[in-house]
Design a protein around this motif. Structure first.
Motif, PDB file in Angstrom:
ATOM      1  N   GLY A   1       3.005   8.909 -17.516  1.00 19.41           N
ATOM      2  CA  GLY A   1       3.388   7.660 -16.882  1.00 19.41           C
ATOM      3  C   GLY A   1       1.873   6.934 -17.072  1.00 19.41           C
ATOM      4  N   ILE A   2       0.907   7.421 -17.069  1.00 23.90           N
ATOM      5  CA  ILE A   2      -0.524   6.854 -17.087  1.00 23.90           C
ATOM      6  C   ILE A   2      -0.369   6.050 -18.453  1.00 23.90           C
ATOM      7  CG2 ILE A   2      -2.975   7.132 -17.152  1.00 23.90           C
ATOM      8  CD1 ILE A   2      -1.772   7.164 -14.541  1.00 23.90           C
ATOM      9  N   MET A   3      -0.027   6.886 -19.481  1.00 23.97           N
ATOM     10  CA  MET A   3      -0.082   6.174 -20.934  1.00 23.97           C
ATOM     11  C   MET A   3       0.909   5.033 -20.854  1.00 23.97           C
ATOM     12  SD  MET A   3       0.366   9.807 -23.164  1.00 23.97           S
ATOM     13  CE  MET A   3      -0.781  11.094 -23.175  1.00 23.97           C
ATOM     14  N   SER A   4       1.834   5.075 -20.140  1.00 18.98           N
ATOM     15  CA  SER A   4       2.737   4.013 -20.107  1.00 18.98           C
ATOM     16  C   SER A   4       1.960   2.771 -19.424  1.00 18.98           C
ATOM     17  CB  SER A   4       4.235   4.105 -19.279  1.00 18.98           C
ATOM     18  OG  SER A   4       4.753   5.046 -19.816  1.00 18.98           O
TER      19      SER A   4
ATOM     20  N   TYR B   1      -1.904   8.526  -6.115  1.00 19.11           N
ATOM     21  CA  TYR B   1      -1.315   9.979  -6.141  1.00 19.11           C
ATOM     22  C   TYR B   1      -1.145  10.382  -7.472  1.00 19.11           C
ATOM     23  CZ  TYR B   1       0.812  14.447  -5.243  1.00 19.11           C
ATOM     24  OH  TYR B   1       1.030  15.604  -5.099  1.00 19.11           O
ATOM     25  N   SER B   2      -0.439   9.627  -8.492  1.00 13.25           N
ATOM     26  CA  SER B   2       0.006   9.754  -9.706  1.00 13.25           C
ATOM     27  C   SER B   2      -1.141   9.948 -10.687  1.00 13.25           C
ATOM     28  CB  SER B   2       1.086   8.684 -10.440  1.00 13.25           C
ATOM     29  OG  SER B   2       1.987   8.563  -9.540  1.00 13.25           O
ATOM     30  N   VAL B   3      -2.328   9.123 -10.450  1.00 17.12           N
ATOM     31  CA  VAL B   3      -3.364   9.216 -11.250  1.00 17.12           C
ATOM     32  C   VAL B   3      -4.089  10.603 -10.978  1.00 17.12           C
ATOM     33  CG1 VAL B   3      -5.756   8.031 -11.705  1.00 17.12           C
ATOM     34  CG2 VAL B   3      -3.746   6.752 -11.478  1.00 17.12           C
ATOM     35  N   VAL B   4      -4.083  10.907  -9.612  1.00 18.64           N
ATOM     36  CA  VAL B   4      -4.734  12.131  -9.142  1.00 18.64           C
ATOM     37  C   VAL B   4      -4.151  13.296  -9.790  1.00 18.64           C
ATOM     38  CG1 VAL B   4      -5.580  13.533  -7.350  1.00 18.64           C
ATOM     39  CG2 VAL B   4      -5.965  10.937  -7.154  1.00 18.64           C
ATOM     40  N   SER B   5      -2.970  13.230  -9.511  1.00 16.68           N
ATOM     41  CA  SER B   5      -1.991  14.370 -10.144  1.00 16.68           C
ATOM     42  C   SER B   5      -2.078  14.506 -11.589  1.00 16.68           C
ATOM     43  CB  SER B   5      -0.646  14.132  -9.851  1.00 16.68           C
ATOM     44  OG  SER B   5       0.225  15.206 -10.190  1.00 16.68           O
ATOM     45  N   ALA B   6      -2.374  13.616 -12.508  1.00 18.86           N
ATOM     46  CA  ALA B   6      -2.489  13.356 -13.832  1.00 18.86           C
ATOM     47  C   ALA B   6      -3.708  14.196 -14.261  1.00 18.86           C
ATOM     48  CB  ALA B   6      -2.182  12.053 -14.589  1.00 18.86           C
TER      49      ALA B   6
ATOM     50  N   ASN C   1      -1.453  19.288  -9.536  1.00 18.98           N
ATOM     51  CA  ASN C   1      -0.834  18.658  -8.154  1.00 18.98           C
ATOM     52  C   ASN C   1      -1.610  18.368  -7.263  1.00 18.98           C
ATOM     53  OD1 ASN C   1       1.765  19.404  -9.630  1.00 18.98           O
ATOM     54  ND2 ASN C   1       1.508  21.320  -9.048  1.00 18.98           N
ATOM     55  N   GLY C   2      -2.808  17.551  -7.661  1.00 22.33           N
ATOM     56  CA  GLY C   2      -3.419  17.051  -6.576  1.00 22.33           C
ATOM     57  C   GLY C   2      -4.628  17.918  -6.142  1.00 22.33           C
ATOM     58  N   GLU C   3      -4.666  19.289  -6.574  1.00 17.49           N
ATOM     59  CA  GLU C   3      -5.791  20.291  -6.426  1.00 17.49           C
ATOM     60  C   GLU C   3      -6.406  20.771  -7.167  1.00 17.49           C
ATOM     61  OE1 GLU C   3      -3.156  23.229  -4.622  1.00 17.49           O
ATOM     62  OE2 GLU C   3      -2.569  22.135  -2.895  1.00 17.49           O
ATOM     63  N   GLY C   4      -7.820  21.349  -7.013  1.00 19.67           N
ATOM     64  CA  GLY C   4      -8.670  21.830  -8.048  1.00 19.67           C
ATOM     65  C   GLY C   4      -9.432  20.756  -8.717  1.00 19.67           C
ATOM     66  N   SER C   5     -10.202  21.199  -9.797  1.00 22.32           N
ATOM     67  CA  SER C   5     -11.139  20.386 -10.351  1.00 22.32           C
ATOM     68  C   SER C   5     -10.348  19.254 -11.498  1.00 22.32           C
ATOM     69  CB  SER C   5     -12.032  21.199 -11.322  1.00 22.32           C
ATOM     70  OG  SER C   5     -11.265  21.911 -12.216  1.00 22.32           O
ATOM     71  N   TRP C   6     -10.970  18.264 -11.743  1.00 20.04           N
ATOM     72  CA  TRP C   6     -10.645  17.264 -12.612  1.00 20.04           C
ATOM     73  C   TRP C   6     -10.549  17.830 -13.856  1.00 20.04           C
ATOM     74  CZ3 TRP C   6      -9.202  11.790 -11.216  1.00 20.04           C
ATOM     75  CH2 TRP C   6      -9.231  11.921  -9.894  1.00 20.04           C
TER      76      TRP C   6
ATOM     77  N   GLY D   1       0.679  -1.254   0.044  1.00 18.93           N
ATOM     78  CA  GLY D   1       0.037   0.061   0.079  1.00 18.93           C
ATOM     79  C   GLY D   1       0.751   1.256   0.000  1.00 18.93           C
ATOM     80  N   PHE D   2       2.046   1.236   0.750  1.00 19.50           N
ATOM     81  CA  PHE D   2       2.560   2.350   0.836  1.00 19.50           C
ATOM     82  C   PHE D   2       3.541   2.695  -0.412  1.00 19.50           C
ATOM     83  CE2 PHE D   2       6.706   4.584   2.482  1.00 19.50           C
ATOM     84  CZ  PHE D   2       6.182   5.784   2.777  1.00 19.50           C
ATOM     85  N   LEU D   3       4.230   1.494  -0.702  1.00 21.19           N
ATOM     86  CA  LEU D   3       5.336   1.864  -1.922  1.00 21.19           C
ATOM     87  C   LEU D   3       4.523   1.754  -3.308  1.00 21.19           C
ATOM     88  CD1 LEU D   3       8.140  -0.502  -0.278  1.00 21.19           C
ATOM     89  CD2 LEU D   3       7.811   2.098  -0.420  1.00 21.19           C
ATOM     90  N   PHE D   4       3.406   1.026  -3.565  1.00 20.80           N
ATOM     91  CA  PHE D   4       2.705   0.926  -4.788  1.00 20.80           C
ATOM     92  C   PHE D   4       1.491   1.793  -4.658  1.00 20.80           C
ATOM     93  CE2 PHE D   4      -0.007  -1.100  -7.827  1.00 20.80           C
ATOM     94  CZ  PHE D   4       0.760  -1.119  -9.100  1.00 20.80           C
ATOM     95  N   VAL D   5       0.372   1.149  -4.016  1.00 21.49           N
ATOM     96  CA  VAL D   5      -0.991   1.622  -4.095  1.00 21.49           C
ATOM     97  C   VAL D   5      -1.098   3.144  -3.975  1.00 21.49           C
ATOM     98  CG1 VAL D   5      -3.339   1.675  -3.281  1.00 21.49           C
ATOM     99  CG2 VAL D   5      -1.958  -0.664  -3.548  1.00 21.49           C
TER     100      VAL D   5
END
Length: 284
Positions: free
Chosen positions: A260-263, A36-41, A45-50, A27-31
């Motif tokens: 990264g999500i594309m990868s 967080y990467s998905v949300v940031s994409a 930077n993890g803030e504001g609307s999608w 959970g800590f090293l992968f999930v």
């Protein structure tokens, strides 16, 4: 009944405590990083609307690099598969004990060399004044003026193939060694050549193992940074270089995570084909 429920509780608690460290590590090293990467994409930077602005920018700036990455990794995977089958096939069907022993001793060496070391080796081997051109020139195969550098897309492919072929060949050779030898002997009795035996009798029986090795190699090559960074100092380049550039030069984690999500999607497509084939095999 109450006594039975009391006896089950501590057992379940012990099982949970036993697997808890592994679950926490995953959970800590992968999930968490993946989430967080998905949300940031999809955000700033993890803030504001999608939104999909990061993906739009990634496609606008790096569409050639995306195509370049897919072609390089796919081409390398195909060549790795062919060479791995050839090596494992000779180890299984070869009739010269000395040649088999030498090949078995030699082909595993790149398996224990890190990618960054492999990239540095290839920089000195594939350069215009590198070891390969010096050998070809001194042996009279090419003229000195005809020597050229392979530190481009060809160098990336050569490095990937050199590094990953032993891994796949090791898996395939193990699978070939475990198949029923009567099928091979039957093919020889009916006069089939070793190449025909390999392609028509042996490869179909180890296709699942071959696919597993190629998928693992595909994923590994897609995530390597050192090889394209050290060998291909030009554009287009691979997505890992683009991700590192966006973070180190601009601090733009949004676009980097979008790449990264594309990868992830590229590897997901390959994994889907593998799972589909596995389900077909189990159904059969």
């Amino acid at each position: 009944m109450s006594g039975q429920s009391m006896s089950v509780g501590p057992g379940r608690m012990g099982a949970i405590l036993l697997v808890a460290p592994a679950l926490l590590m995953i959970g800590f090293l992968f999930v968490y990083p993946f989430g967080y990467s998905v949300v940031s994409a999809f955000t700033d930077n993890g803030e504001g609307s999608w939104h999909i602005a990061n993906f739009t920018k990634a496609i606008e700036f790096y569409s050639k690099d995306i195509l370049f990455t897919i072609v390089i990794v796919s081409l390398s995977t195909v060549v790795i598969g062919v060479l791995a089958v050839a090596i494992a096939g000779y180890l299984t069907l070869g009739e010269n004990p000395t040649a088999v022993a030498v090949l078995k001793w030699l082909y595993r060496w790149p398996l224990f060399i890190p990618f960054i070391v492999s990239a540095q080796l290839m920089r000195t081997f594939l350069a215009k004044n590198g070891m390969m051109n010096n050998i070809l020139t001194s042996s009279g195969i090419i003229e000195p003026l005809a020597a050229q550098s392979y530190l481009d897309w060809r160098g990336i492919v050569i490095t990937f193939v050199w590094k990953q072929t032993p891994f796949v060949a090791l898996l395939v050779a193990g699978a070939m060694a475990s198949i029923d030898r009567t099928t091979i002997d039957a093919g020889r009795i009916f006069g089939a050549s070793r190449l025909r035996i390999l392609i028509e009798l042996v490869v179909p029986q180890i296709a699942t193992t071959l696919m597993v090795g190629l998928i693992l190699s595909y994923v590994v090559m897609l995530s390597v940074l050192s090889v394209p960074l050290m060998i291909n100092a030009q554009s287009p380049t691979m997505l890992t270089v683009d991700m590192a550039w966006r973070i180190n030069s601009y601090g733009d984690y949004g676009v980097a995570n979008a790449l990264g999500i594309m990868s992830y999607l590229f590897t997901g497509v390959v994994a889907w084909f593998y799972l589909r084939q596995s389900l077909k095999d189990k159904g059969a």
